[in-house]
Write a protein that holds these residues in place. Structure first.
Motif, PDB file in Angstrom:
ATOM      1  N   MET A   9      -5.051  10.012  -6.156  1.00 38.59           N
ATOM      2  CA  MET A   9      -5.576   8.653  -6.522  1.00 38.59           C
ATOM      3  C   MET A   9      -4.586   8.002  -7.293  1.00 38.59           C
ATOM      4  O   MET A   9      -4.332   6.755  -7.191  1.00 38.59           O
ATOM      5  N   GLN A  10      -3.950   8.415  -8.227  1.00 35.73           N
ATOM      6  CA  GLN A  10      -3.070   8.148  -9.399  1.00 35.73           C
ATOM      7  C   GLN A  10      -2.087   7.614  -8.897  1.00 35.73           C
ATOM      8  O   GLN A  10      -1.249   6.480  -9.079  1.00 35.73           O
ATOM      9  N   VAL A  11      -1.417   8.557  -7.861  1.00 33.46           N
ATOM     10  CA  VAL A  11      -0.110   8.114  -7.027  1.00 33.46           C
ATOM     11  C   VAL A  11      -0.301   6.882  -6.666  1.00 33.46           C
ATOM     12  O   VAL A  11       0.614   6.038  -6.720  1.00 33.46           O
ATOM     13  N   THR A  12      -1.223   6.457  -5.616  1.00 36.40           N
ATOM     14  CA  THR A  12      -1.365   5.765  -4.845  1.00 36.40           C
ATOM     15  C   THR A  12      -1.767   4.271  -5.671  1.00 36.40           C
ATOM     16  O   THR A  12      -1.196   3.049  -5.644  1.00 36.40           O
ATOM     17  N   HIS A  13      -2.464   4.563  -6.904  1.00 34.97           N
ATOM     18  CA  HIS A  13      -2.794   3.442  -7.553  1.00 34.97           C
ATOM     19  C   HIS A  13      -1.642   2.684  -8.435  1.00 34.97           C
ATOM     20  O   HIS A  13      -1.532   1.580  -8.773  1.00 34.97           O
ATOM     21  N   LEU A  14      -0.833   3.654  -8.932  1.00 37.80           N
ATOM     22  CA  LEU A  14       0.300   3.286  -9.912  1.00 37.80           C
ATOM     23  C   LEU A  14       1.222   2.533  -8.762  1.00 37.80           C
ATOM     24  O   LEU A  14       2.127   1.438  -9.146  1.00 37.80           O
ATOM     25  N   ARG A  15       1.239   3.052  -7.626  1.00 33.66           N
ATOM     26  CA  ARG A  15       2.086   2.269  -6.777  1.00 33.66           C
ATOM     27  C   ARG A  15       1.530   0.949  -6.432  1.00 33.66           C
ATOM     28  O   ARG A  15       2.298  -0.042  -6.403  1.00 33.66           O
ATOM     29  N   HIS A  16       0.415   0.951  -6.370  1.00 36.49           N
ATOM     30  CA  HIS A  16      -0.368  -0.518  -6.337  1.00 36.49           C
ATOM     31  C   HIS A  16       0.080  -1.444  -7.316  1.00 36.49           C
ATOM     32  O   HIS A  16       0.415  -2.549  -7.028  1.00 36.49           O
ATOM     33  N   HIS A  17       0.218  -1.130  -8.526  1.00 31.32           N
ATOM     34  CA  HIS A  17       0.381  -2.048  -9.633  1.00 31.32           C
ATOM     35  C   HIS A  17       1.801  -2.323  -9.671  1.00 31.32           C
ATOM     36  O   HIS A  17       2.263  -3.293 -10.051  1.00 31.32           O
ATOM     37  N   GLY A  18       2.574  -1.425  -9.150  1.00 29.45           N
ATOM     38  CA  GLY A  18       4.142  -1.614  -9.054  1.00 29.45           C
ATOM     39  C   GLY A  18       4.740  -2.339  -7.976  1.00 29.45           C
ATOM     40  O   GLY A  18       5.449  -3.264  -8.066  1.00 29.45           O
ATOM     41  N   ARG A  19       3.741  -2.350  -6.805  1.00 29.81           N
ATOM     42  CA  ARG A  19       4.185  -3.157  -5.549  1.00 29.81           C
ATOM     43  C   ARG A  19       3.027  -3.727  -5.013  1.00 29.81           C
ATOM     44  O   ARG A  19       2.712  -3.659  -3.750  1.00 29.81           O
ATOM     45  N   CYS A  20       2.261  -4.337  -5.894  1.00 26.89           N
ATOM     46  CA  CYS A  20       0.938  -5.025  -5.559  1.00 26.89           C
ATOM     47  C   CYS A  20       0.953  -5.738  -4.179  1.00 26.89           C
ATOM     48  O   CYS A  20       1.756  -6.895  -4.184  1.00 26.89           O
ATOM     49  N   LEU A  21       0.247  -5.525  -3.196  1.00 28.07           N
ATOM     50  CA  LEU A  21       0.234  -6.102  -1.982  1.00 28.07           C
ATOM     51  C   LEU A  21       1.220  -6.418  -1.249  1.00 28.07           C
ATOM     52  O   LEU A  21       1.541  -7.171  -0.596  1.00 28.07           O
ATOM     53  N   THR A  22       2.430  -5.377  -1.481  1.00 29.51           N
ATOM     54  CA  THR A  22       3.513  -5.352  -0.431  1.00 29.51           C
ATOM     55  C   THR A  22       3.290  -4.679   0.622  1.00 29.51           C
ATOM     56  O   THR A  22       2.157  -3.915   0.695  1.00 29.51           O
ATOM     57  N   ASP A  23       4.281  -4.369   1.494  1.00 30.57           N
ATOM     58  CA  ASP A  23       4.054  -3.454   2.433  1.00 30.57           C
ATOM     59  C   ASP A  23       4.094  -2.147   2.071  1.00 30.57           C
ATOM     60  O   ASP A  23       3.573  -1.101   3.109  1.00 30.57           O
TER      61      ASP A  23
END
Length: 254
Positions: free
Chosen positions: A91-105
């Motif tokens: 969950m942390q992996v995908t959540h930190l990706r969300h913060h880094g590349r918010c709502l991108t592909d």
């Protein structure tokens, strides 16, 4: 103010930290007690509360916002995620990706926020399974820990089944059903709604006004845009961040 400076400015007091760490486990004890007593009308809402409290604790651990050492933070991340039958590392992996590349592909967690609401309803329940796959793709170096935590969830589910078959107790299966329902609807309440309800929306304003009642749950909705700008601020202190720190741009998380 620099977001990292803000995180240093707004930290949990020792007493607040105890409350934040204890909340889901106290609720678990209450759930078990009421379920054993057969008071399902109260036990089921308590199971929902456990899942919400565990989600908030897991989320703060993802951002190292609880003021713990690295090792203790990892323990909290794992244990709180197990309460909602998840791998905290995944969950942390995908959540930190969300913060880094918010709502991108390349933001698998945030994908439901870009879908139509109808699509969220029918595809959302499968989304959490897709995130497991994506977390392994994004962070293959954590594969072993992710798989170990996944194995732990399978073991917990086996215990729940065992309780039912050998002790005729539905306590575990009812909790499993609640956790499954919360997971199936997570794309709605944890992704679509927060990213579509602006802070000026009346519903968000009401939630902000009510944030003191149960700050972690309500704040995660009312101050989602603040969290995206100040991710290291604990969820319980987001209402203070909204009042005391420079406001983030409204489009910051859209």
């Amino acid at each position: 103010m620099n977001p990292n400076t803000a995180a240093a400015y707004l930290q949990l007091t020792p007493r607040q930290r105890v409350v934040e760490l204890a909340r889901p486990w106290v609720l678990v004890a209450l759930y078990i007690g009421t379920a054993v007593a057969g008071a399902w009308w109260l036990a089921v809402p308590l199971a929902v509360a456990v899942c919400l409290a565990a989600f908030v604790q897991m989320h703060d651990a993802m951002h190292n916002a609880l003021g713990l050492s690295k090792k203790n933070n990892e323990r909290v991340l794992t244990l709180s995620a197990l309460l909602i039958l998840k791998s905290g590392q995944a969950m942390q992996v995908t959540h930190l990706r969300h913060h880094g590349r918010c709502l991108t592909d390349d933001d698998p967690e945030g994908a439901p926020a870009t879908w139509s609401f109808a699509r969220v309803l029918w595809q959302g329940p499968y989304h959490i399974l897709m995130l497991r796959r994506e977390s392994l793709r994004i962070a293959p170096k954590t594969r072993n820990r992710q798989l170990l935590e996944t194995a732990a969830t399978v073991f917990i589910l086996a215990v729940f089944v065992g309780l039912y078959y050998y002790l005729d107790s539905a306590i575990g299966l009812v909790y499993w059903a609640v956790a499954f329902l919360m997971s199936a609807t997570m794309p709605i309440w944890a992704s679509y709604v927060p990213h579509h309800v602006a802070s000026r929306n009346p519903a968000a304003r009401v939630a902000a006004a009510m944030a003191q009642i149960w700050t972690p749950v309500v704040s995660s909705f009312a101050f989602h845009h603040v969290h995206h700008h100040y991710p290291r601020v604990p969820t319980a202190l987001l209402h203070r961040a909204a009042a005391e720190l420079p406001p983030p741009p409204e489009e910051h998380h859209h």
